[in-house]
Design a protein around this motif. Structure first.
Motif, PDB file in Angstrom:
ATOM      1  N   THR A  36       0.738  -1.395  -0.069  1.00 20.01           N
ATOM      2  CA  THR A  36       0.312   0.000   0.338  1.00 20.01           C
ATOM      3  C   THR A  36       1.275   1.633  -0.046  1.00 20.01           C
ATOM      4  O   THR A  36       1.950   1.502   0.693  1.00 20.01           O
ATOM      5  CB  THR A  36      -0.784  -0.021   1.307  1.00 20.01           C
ATOM      6  OG1 THR A  36      -1.844   1.440   1.463  1.00 20.01           O
ATOM      7  CG2 THR A  36      -0.461  -0.031   3.086  1.00 20.01           C
ATOM      8  N   TYR A  55      -4.843   9.149   2.141  1.00 19.11           N
ATOM      9  CA  TYR A  55      -5.194   8.948   0.848  1.00 19.11           C
ATOM     10  C   TYR A  55      -4.252   7.460   1.102  1.00 19.11           C
ATOM     11  O   TYR A  55      -3.148   7.758   0.736  1.00 19.11           O
ATOM     12  CB  TYR A  55      -5.217   9.513  -0.957  1.00 19.11           C
ATOM     13  CG  TYR A  55      -4.354   8.524  -1.539  1.00 19.11           C
ATOM     14  CD1 TYR A  55      -5.974   8.629  -1.770  1.00 19.11           C
ATOM     15  CD2 TYR A  55      -4.284   8.183  -1.846  1.00 19.11           C
ATOM     16  CE1 TYR A  55      -6.461   7.159  -3.193  1.00 19.11           C
ATOM     17  CE2 TYR A  55      -4.020   7.484  -3.373  1.00 19.11           C
ATOM     18  CZ  TYR A  55      -5.308   7.144  -3.464  1.00 19.11           C
ATOM     19  OH  TYR A  55      -5.461   5.795  -4.882  1.00 19.11           O
ATOM     20  N   ARG A  57      -3.364   3.661  -1.106  1.00 20.60           N
ATOM     21  CA  ARG A  57      -4.225   2.698  -2.204  1.00 20.60           C
ATOM     22  C   ARG A  57      -3.343   0.992  -2.035  1.00 20.60           C
ATOM     23  O   ARG A  57      -2.535   1.781  -1.399  1.00 20.60           O
ATOM     24  CB  ARG A  57      -3.581   3.293  -3.819  1.00 20.60           C
ATOM     25  CG  ARG A  57      -3.994   2.097  -4.741  1.00 20.60           C
ATOM     26  CD  ARG A  57      -3.345   3.388  -6.582  1.00 20.60           C
ATOM     27  NE  ARG A  57      -5.419   3.582  -6.793  1.00 20.60           N
ATOM     28  CZ  ARG A  57      -5.626   3.301  -8.230  1.00 20.60           C
ATOM     29  NH1 ARG A  57      -4.590   2.947  -9.140  1.00 20.60           N
ATOM     30  NH2 ARG A  57      -6.486   3.830  -8.233  1.00 20.60           N
ATOM     31  N   LYS A  59      -3.491  -2.998  -3.976  1.00 14.45           N
ATOM     32  CA  LYS A  59      -4.040  -3.533  -4.350  1.00 14.45           C
ATOM     33  C   LYS A  59      -3.772  -5.067  -4.894  1.00 14.45           C
ATOM     34  O   LYS A  59      -3.008  -5.091  -4.854  1.00 14.45           O
ATOM     35  CB  LYS A  59      -3.552  -3.480  -6.468  1.00 14.45           C
ATOM     36  CG  LYS A  59      -4.183  -4.096  -7.350  1.00 14.45           C
ATOM     37  CD  LYS A  59      -3.941  -3.744  -8.791  1.00 14.45           C
ATOM     38  CE  LYS A  59      -4.378  -4.432  -9.971  1.00 14.45           C
ATOM     39  NZ  LYS A  59      -3.731  -4.189 -11.127  1.00 14.45           N
ATOM     40  N   THR A  77      -8.871  -3.149  -6.230  1.00 16.30           N
ATOM     41  CA  THR A  77      -8.254  -2.393  -6.056  1.00 16.30           C
ATOM     42  C   THR A  77      -8.683  -1.221  -4.885  1.00 16.30           C
ATOM     43  O   THR A  77     -10.112  -1.251  -5.359  1.00 16.30           O
ATOM     44  CB  THR A  77      -7.763  -1.263  -7.256  1.00 16.30           C
ATOM     45  OG1 THR A  77      -7.049  -2.465  -7.789  1.00 16.30           O
ATOM     46  CG2 THR A  77      -7.329   0.079  -6.737  1.00 16.30           C
ATOM     47  N   ASP A  79      -9.014   2.383  -2.735  1.00 15.26           N
ATOM     48  CA  ASP A  79      -8.818   3.582  -2.905  1.00 15.26           C
ATOM     49  C   ASP A  79      -9.133   3.568  -1.504  1.00 15.26           C
ATOM     50  O   ASP A  79     -10.640   3.948  -1.339  1.00 15.26           O
ATOM     51  CB  ASP A  79      -8.937   4.328  -3.293  1.00 15.26           C
ATOM     52  CG  ASP A  79      -7.774   4.098  -4.943  1.00 15.26           C
ATOM     53  OD1 ASP A  79      -6.946   4.230  -4.809  1.00 15.26           O
ATOM     54  OD2 ASP A  79      -8.848   3.800  -6.158  1.00 15.26           O
TER      55      ASP A  79
END
Length: 188
Positions: A36, A55, A57, A59, A77, A79
């Motif tokens: 991440t 924030y 992200r 996957k 994914t 977010d």
């Protein structure tokens, strides 16, 4: 009174996924652990309280053991956008904190030959961490968070019968995950 401070962090680390139960007896979608990365902006209006906008992200690969529902080269994914309160201990060269936050997870599945769409889901998190001074403006941090996301679908169920013959059941629509990150930031 302490001077108000901002800090901006770039961060990265490990995302620890859990499995999603599909409602089909015994079948589940297994999500892999992954990396991440993201950024966090922290505002410290007081010595022992801060507000953080973040924030991140991640996957994850998605697989299933059910041969009648193969996923192929599928992934999900996530977010994650959060607004959190940071409740800190005494400030010094290193400051420990507790994080409590609310936000959203944008869940974007990708399955070959299947039309999918992204979904915005309500999320919350709790975490602990430490920030430490590394110079006049440079700040490091290590952070661990546990996160819940409301999937709006039953992802697990459980039934229990007591000794008197009364049975109880529940269905969970919460997807749980964890993350451990480290970051570098600048105070301004």
């Amino acid at each position: 009174m302490a001077q108000k401070q901002f800090a901006f962090f770039g961060m990265g680390g490990g995302y620890f996924a859990s499995d999603l139960y599909t409602g089909v007896s015994g079948n589940k979608v297994e999500l892999s652990d992954s990396w991440t990365y993201g950024a966090r902006l922290v505002y410290l209006p007081q010595r022992q309280f801060g507000v953080e906008l973040s924030y991140a992200r991640a996957k994850s690969d998605a697989t299933t053991r059910d041969p009648t529902h193969p996923l192929g080269d599928a992934s999900v994914t996530l977010d994650q956008i959060d607004l959190s309160g940071l409740f800190a201990g005494q400030r010094g060269p290193a400051t420990g904190y507790l994080s409590l936050g609310l936000g959203t997870s944008i869940v974007s599945p990708s399955v070959p030959n299947v039309t999918t769409e992204s979904n915005w889901r309500f999320a919350w998190n709790v975490g602990i961490g430490v920030m430490f001074k590394m110079g006049r403006s440079l700040v490091g941090r290590i952070d661990g968070r546990y996160r819940g996301v409301d999937t709006d679908h039953a992802t697990n169920s459980y039934a229990y019968c007591d000794v008197f013959g009364y049975c109880y059941g529940y269905a969970s629509s919460i997807y749980w995950s964890g993350e451990v990150t480290a970051g570098l930031g600048f105070r301004f």
